[in-house]
Design a protein around this motif. Structure first.
Motif, PDB file in Angstrom:
ATOM      1  N   GLY A   9       8.307  -8.778  30.080  1.00  0.00           N
ATOM      2  CA  GLY A   9       7.423  -8.634  28.744  1.00  0.00           C
ATOM      3  C   GLY A   9       6.872 -10.474  28.755  1.00  0.00           C
ATOM      4  N   MET A  10       7.972 -10.992  28.316  1.00  0.00           N
ATOM      5  CA  MET A  10       7.906 -12.457  27.705  1.00  0.00           C
ATOM      6  C   MET A  10       6.858 -13.351  28.672  1.00  0.00           C
ATOM      7  N   GLY A  11       7.150 -12.868  30.223  1.00  0.00           N
ATOM      8  CA  GLY A  11       6.508 -13.789  31.015  1.00  0.00           C
ATOM      9  C   GLY A  11       5.172 -13.171  31.272  1.00  0.00           C
ATOM     10  N   GLY A  12       4.702 -11.883  30.984  1.00  0.00           N
ATOM     11  CA  GLY A  12       3.526 -11.407  31.310  1.00  0.00           C
ATOM     12  C   GLY A  12       3.283 -11.132  32.707  1.00  0.00           C
ATOM     13  N   TYR A  13       4.330 -10.614  33.483  1.00  0.00           N
ATOM     14  CA  TYR A  13       4.298 -10.412  34.805  1.00  0.00           C
ATOM     15  C   TYR A  13       3.610  -9.036  35.033  1.00  0.00           C
ATOM     16  N   ARG A  14       3.314  -8.772  36.331  1.00  0.00           N
ATOM     17  CA  ARG A  14       2.810  -7.393  36.620  1.00  0.00           C
ATOM     18  C   ARG A  14       4.069  -6.812  37.488  1.00  0.00           C
ATOM     19  N   PHE A  15       4.144  -5.372  37.498  1.00  0.00           N
ATOM     20  CA  PHE A  15       5.057  -4.769  38.004  1.00  0.00           C
ATOM     21  C   PHE A  15       5.564  -5.157  39.226  1.00  0.00           C
ATOM     22  N   TRP A  16       4.517  -5.481  40.332  1.00  0.00           N
ATOM     23  CA  TRP A  16       5.020  -5.753  41.717  1.00  0.00           C
ATOM     24  C   TRP A  16       5.274  -7.297  41.844  1.00  0.00           C
ATOM     25  N   ASP A  17       5.060  -8.031  40.700  1.00  0.00           N
ATOM     26  CA  ASP A  17       5.492  -9.449  40.897  1.00  0.00           C
ATOM     27  C   ASP A  17       6.791  -9.762  41.304  1.00  0.00           C
ATOM     28  N   PHE A  18       7.773  -9.005  40.993  1.00  0.00           N
ATOM     29  CA  PHE A  18       9.302  -9.486  41.222  1.00  0.00           C
ATOM     30  C   PHE A  18       9.546  -9.119  42.539  1.00  0.00           C
ATOM     31  N   GLY A  19       8.955  -8.102  43.312  1.00  0.00           N
ATOM     32  CA  GLY A  19       9.028  -7.999  44.946  1.00  0.00           C
ATOM     33  C   GLY A  19       8.754  -9.087  45.636  1.00  0.00           C
ATOM     34  N   ARG A  20       7.937 -10.025  45.343  1.00  0.00           N
ATOM     35  CA  ARG A  20       7.697 -11.155  46.346  1.00  0.00           C
ATOM     36  C   ARG A  20       8.771 -11.956  46.383  1.00  0.00           C
ATOM     37  N   LEU A  21       9.462 -12.387  45.202  1.00  0.00           N
ATOM     38  CA  LEU A  21      10.622 -13.345  45.401  1.00  0.00           C
ATOM     39  C   LEU A  21      11.951 -12.595  45.465  1.00  0.00           C
ATOM     40  N   GLY A  22      11.838 -11.159  45.095  1.00  0.00           N
ATOM     41  CA  GLY A  22      12.866 -10.246  45.083  1.00  0.00           C
ATOM     42  C   GLY A  22      13.316  -9.892  46.397  1.00  0.00           C
ATOM     43  N   ILE A  23      12.332  -9.732  47.439  1.00  0.00           N
ATOM     44  CA  ILE A  23      12.537  -9.105  48.749  1.00  0.00           C
ATOM     45  C   ILE A  23      13.372 -10.274  49.301  1.00  0.00           C
ATOM     46  N   VAL A  24      13.263 -11.405  49.165  1.00  0.00           N
ATOM     47  CA  VAL A  24      13.862 -12.788  49.668  1.00  0.00           C
ATOM     48  C   VAL A  24      15.206 -12.746  49.080  1.00  0.00           C
ATOM     49  N   LEU A  25      15.371 -12.542  48.003  1.00  0.00           N
ATOM     50  CA  LEU A  25      16.869 -12.613  47.465  1.00  0.00           C
ATOM     51  C   LEU A  25      17.734 -11.364  47.803  1.00  0.00           C
ATOM     52  N   VAL A  26      17.170 -10.202  47.608  1.00  0.00           N
ATOM     53  CA  VAL A  26      17.888  -9.094  48.196  1.00  0.00           C
ATOM     54  C   VAL A  26      18.234  -9.239  49.708  1.00  0.00           C
TER      55      VAL A  26
END
Length: 596
Positions: A561-578
């Motif tokens: 919410g605070m960053g104004g992100y879209r739902f799938w924005d997390f997956g771009r960096l998240g897939i690397v971290l997972v």
């Protein structure tokens, strides 16, 4: 599979679906699922409510009190201020630099290793947002990376995240030794170091720039407000509702200034007097609605300022997962009267939500830009409706005279727990009692610091784990995992448990994921005659790896919410971290926790 196992599976699938869609609050869903299993005699009352006598919820509650004391006294502010500095260095640019990210992420991960993830994010996210805005950088460049560092740092110790505390409780419930303070460190530390390095390296490219709600307000809150004055004719003596000022298109009445006194929130029965200055908020493109109201005229002096008013200021309030506000409108809940504040904007996925504010159904992760009194953050602390309430200037008044007490208590707690002098449960309870005894927190403030939703979900979820074990469902799933992945050896079976946990935690809260997967992990270990401890560690690591979606963990929702992100924005960096987390966990767990 037996009938009981099939029925238990059906109940858990429905519960997981409800949690993933967030149509109902998490405590209600878990308690309802456990009640169904109890009434149908899949489990007895002792098993259903065993979590309420477990040490895990008590430990979590005590550690929340410690985090609350650190927040209200600003005990950690000096560390973060030193690390962050007054503002990002260098000239204005179109993305975060790797040096800036390193300065933000390293102290964040360090704090998260000893302070729970959610309080850490709640304390640091507003500071980082303000730090970025001071040089007109976008907070979105930093907040997702901050969240990743919080999650990674929480893996380093057994108290960094509630998940590790839950796994400790589950191990003790299975007649195993609980996790010591640094037992998980040989696995969690390499994951954290590599994960932070990858975030620093890749976040400038993978994290998009989004418009945060605070960027719309900017440095001048008057962008959202404008004034009208009650003239002699038309409105004098009429109530707000009778004057037609209750349901305007795109704007609404925030407060009335009368003879130097502010009236807010404004009740629909409030009678207007000549000379009243009416402060409206909302979409200024709809100010034409006000011009049509007979008896209103533009105010001559536009002196309204929240910062200059009697304690009024703007806040960001993030609607929590499972919040009672979900699906309701501001009008439905009578927001101004119920919460003593006015919402001037609603942001969702980085965009202001169009339409009349009072008729917009709220969603988890929505950011409400709220105008309220100076003590609003204190009044809303611990409220289940909001995952975070933060002044838009970043931070608020703190009681620094007690910060030294918090520092001593935290150091004493860590020393006692790390040396083995006291178990984590005993040390955390003593620390919490000392903080109240020395009046760092009042009993009421200590209670408000505890997230009761988390405590209830933790305690009730133990019933689901008991049902999986007693019905034979855990054993049946273990057989399936071994049949599919047994050809890859015992490490392949361990990897299957880890990956399954990671996938579930993207949609369901981390603690519920750990409790559901723990009996499966133990049953799998038993089937291959392996030590159950490495499988428990795999569950702890996997359940905390909520990098792919914003709904897997409360800290994700805060920065979403605070960053104004879209739902799938997390997956771009998240897939690397997972990917890095799974790879390092499978490389280190068998070394430090041998399977046989």
């Amino acid at each position: 599979m037996s009938i009981e196992a099939w029925f238990t599976l059906a109940v858990i699938v429905v519960a997981v679906a409800c949690l993933a869609t967030e149509r109902f609050s998490a405590p209600y869903v878990i308690l309802a699922a456990v009640t169904v299993l109890l009434v149908t005699r899949v489990i007895d009352a002792e098993a259903a409510f065993s979590g309420f006598s477990s040490e895990a919820p008590v430990t979590v509650a005590a550690l929340y009190v410690m985090a609350g004391a650190a927040e209200v006294t600003g005990a950690l502010d000096r560390i973060t201020a030193t690390a962050l500095g007054r503002r990002p260095r260098g000239k204005r640019q179109d993305r975060a630099t790797r040096r800036e990210l390193a300065r933000v992420l390293m102290p964040t991960a360090l704090l998260s290793s000893v302070v729970y993830n959610t309080p850490t994010t709640g304390m640091l996210a507003p500071q980082v947002s303000a730090w970025a805005r001071r040089s007109r950088r976008s907070p979105s460049w930093y907040l997702m990376a901050l969240n990743a560092a919080v999650l990674l740092g929480g893996l380093v110790t057994s108290i960094g995240t509630t998940t590790n505390v839950v796994v400790t409780g589950l191990l003790r419930g299975a007649h195993q030794d609980g996790l010591s303070l640094f037992e998980i460190t040989p696995v969690g530390l390499p994951i954290a170091v590599v994960g932070i390095a990858l975030t620093v390296l890749l976040a400038p490219r993978l994290v998009p720039r989004r418009q945060a709600p605070s960027e719309d307000v900017g440095d001048d809150p008057r962008h959202f407000t404008f004034e009208m004055k009650v003239a002699r004719d038309g409105l004098v003596g009429r109530t707000v509702a009778e004057a037609g000022l209750r349901n305007l298109e795109g704007v609404y009445l925030v407060e009335i200034e009368r003879d130097g006194t502010a009236i807010a929130p404004v009740a629909p029965t409030e009678r207007l007097a000549q000379g009243d200055r009416l402060v409206f908020a909302g979409n200024v493109n709809h100010v034409v609605d006000l011009q049509r109201v007979r008896g209103l005229q533009s105010a001559d002096e536009h002196h309204f300022s929240v910062a200059g008013g009697p304690g009024r200021r703007f806040y960001e309030a993030v609607v929590a997962p499972g919040s009672p506000l979900g699906g309701s409108t501001l009008k439905d809940v009578d927001f101004r009267n119920r919460y003593g504040a006015a919402v001037v904007a609603i942001h969702r996925e980085g965009e202001p939500v169009a339409g009349k504010l009072g008729s917009i159904a709220l969603h988890p992760g929505d950011v409400l830009v709220v105008l309220g009194p100076g003590d609003l953050r204190r009044r809303w602390r611990g409220a289940p409706e909001f995952a975070l309430t933060a002044p838009m200037g970043g931070g608020g008044p703190v009681r620094r005279d007690k910060a030294w007490v918090v520092g001593l208590v935290v150091v004493g707690f860590l020393a006692a727990a790390a040396s083995g002098l006291l178990p984590v449960l005993h040390a955390s309870l003593i620390a919490a009692l000392l903080l109240v005894g020395f009046r760092v927190l009042s009993p009421q403030e200590a209670r408000a610091a505890i997230d009761l939703n988390v405590i209830v979900v933790l305690a009730a979820s133990f019933g689901l784990g008991a049902a999986m074990a007693s019905s034979g469902l855990a054993t049946d799933i273990a057989h399936l995992l071994i049949r599919v992945f047994g050809g890859w050896g015992d490490v392949g079976v361990l990897g299957a448990v880890l990956v399954a946990t990671v996938l579930i935690t993207q949609l369901v809260t981390n603690n519920a994921t750990a409790i559901v997967m723990f009996p499966i992990a133990l049953a799998t270990a038993a089937q291959i005659s392996a030590d159950p401890r490495p499988f428990a560690i795999a569950v702890a690591v996997g359940a905390s790896s909520s990098f792919l979606t914003p709904i897997g963990y409360q800290t994700n929702m805060i920065v979403y919410g605070m960053g104004g992100y879209r739902f799938w924005d997390f997956g771009r960096l998240g897939i690397v971290l997972v990917g890095s987390t799974v790879a390092i966990a499978l490389a280190t767990i068998p070394v430090f926790f041998p399977l046989h």
